[in-house]
Design an enzyme around this catalytic site. Structure first.
Site, PDB file in Angstrom:
ATOM      1  CE  LYS A 125      43.610  35.908  55.417  1.00 56.70           C
ATOM      2  NZ  LYS A 125      43.376  35.990  53.963  1.00 56.70           N
ATOM      3  CB  SER A 156      38.957  41.288  49.115  1.00 57.50           C
ATOM      4  OG  SER A 156      38.534  40.430  48.103  1.00 57.50           O
ATOM      5  CG  HIS A 166      37.715  37.529  43.479  1.00 59.71           C
ATOM      6  ND1 HIS A 166      37.342  38.326  44.538  1.00 59.71           N
ATOM      7  CD2 HIS A 166      38.937  37.059  43.796  1.00 59.71           C
ATOM      8  CE1 HIS A 166      38.294  38.335  45.447  1.00 59.71           C
ATOM      9  NE2 HIS A 166      39.285  37.576  45.023  1.00 59.71           N
ATOM     10  NE  ARG A 223      45.825  40.561  42.941  1.00 60.30           N
ATOM     11  CZ  ARG A 223      45.557  40.650  44.235  1.00 60.30           C
ATOM     12  NH1 ARG A 223      44.527  41.343  44.637  1.00 60.30           N
ATOM     13  NH2 ARG A 223      46.328  40.054  45.119  1.00 60.30           N
TER      14      ARG A 223
END
Ligand code: PNS
Length: 162
Positions: free
Chosen positions: A40, A127, A16, A89
């Site tokens: 979440k 993460s 990040h 990514r």
């Protein structure tokens, strides 16, 4: 131009940070925006994540850190950002990110999504992976800022004692 870099950042990783640093060279201002997601259950509270990101971006004068609820494009419009910044990514990100960019484009034609390819060394970093490594007692020093690594170790040491 003002760019918003939205995400969960639970927690912020060096991947990040790489996108934020490079975004700072492209845009006058980068707003790192943490989504308050009621669906979440995060490891770190929004407040903790804001603090982690603030500490990690202290060296970047054109970064601001904020949180938001609801649609990203609505928040972007509210703060008058023109660009929605996202990191790409591996190929697996592409489909999800493209879908999100298209959906956001149907919601607001004024916000342009700009993708930056994540630097090689972070192309498989997430993460979730970081949390899993820390949960099982592994080393995350090379994956997250130092103060975040310490918080992760502290968090899991506490869970072990409970
Ligand atoms: O770090 P993440 O979890 O990959 O970030 C995803 C995020 C927060 C950018 C995305 O879920 C989002 O924008 N959520 C807000 C709701 C929204 O705007 N949905 C429409 C886009 S499909």
């Amino acid at each position: 131009m003002k760019a918003i870099y939205p995400g969960s950042f639970d927690p912020i990783t060096l991947g990040h940070l790489d996108i934020i640093e490079r975004g700072c060279r492209l845009f006058e201002q980068v707003i790192v925006a943490v989504l308050k997601n009621p669906h979440k259950t995060p490891l770190f509270s929004v407040q903790e994540r804001l603090e982690q990101i603030r500490q990690s971006t202290q060296h970047l004068p054109n970064v601001e850190v904020d949180s938001f609820e609801g649609l990203t494009v609505n928040y972007a419009q509210m703060i008058q950002a023109q660009v929605l910044l996202r990191g790409l990514r591996a190929l697996s990100d592409f489909e999800v990110e493209l879908q999100m960019a298209h959906t956001n484009n149907t919601l607001s034609r004024e916000i342009e999504t700009v993708f930056l390819a994540t630097s090689n060394e972070y192309s498989f970093l997430s993460s979730s992976q970081v949390k899993e490594i820390a949960r099982f007692g592994g080393c995350v020093d090379h994956l997250v800022p130092q103060h975040v690594a310490i918080e992760l170790y502290r968090c899991h040491a506490k869970n072990h004692l409970e």
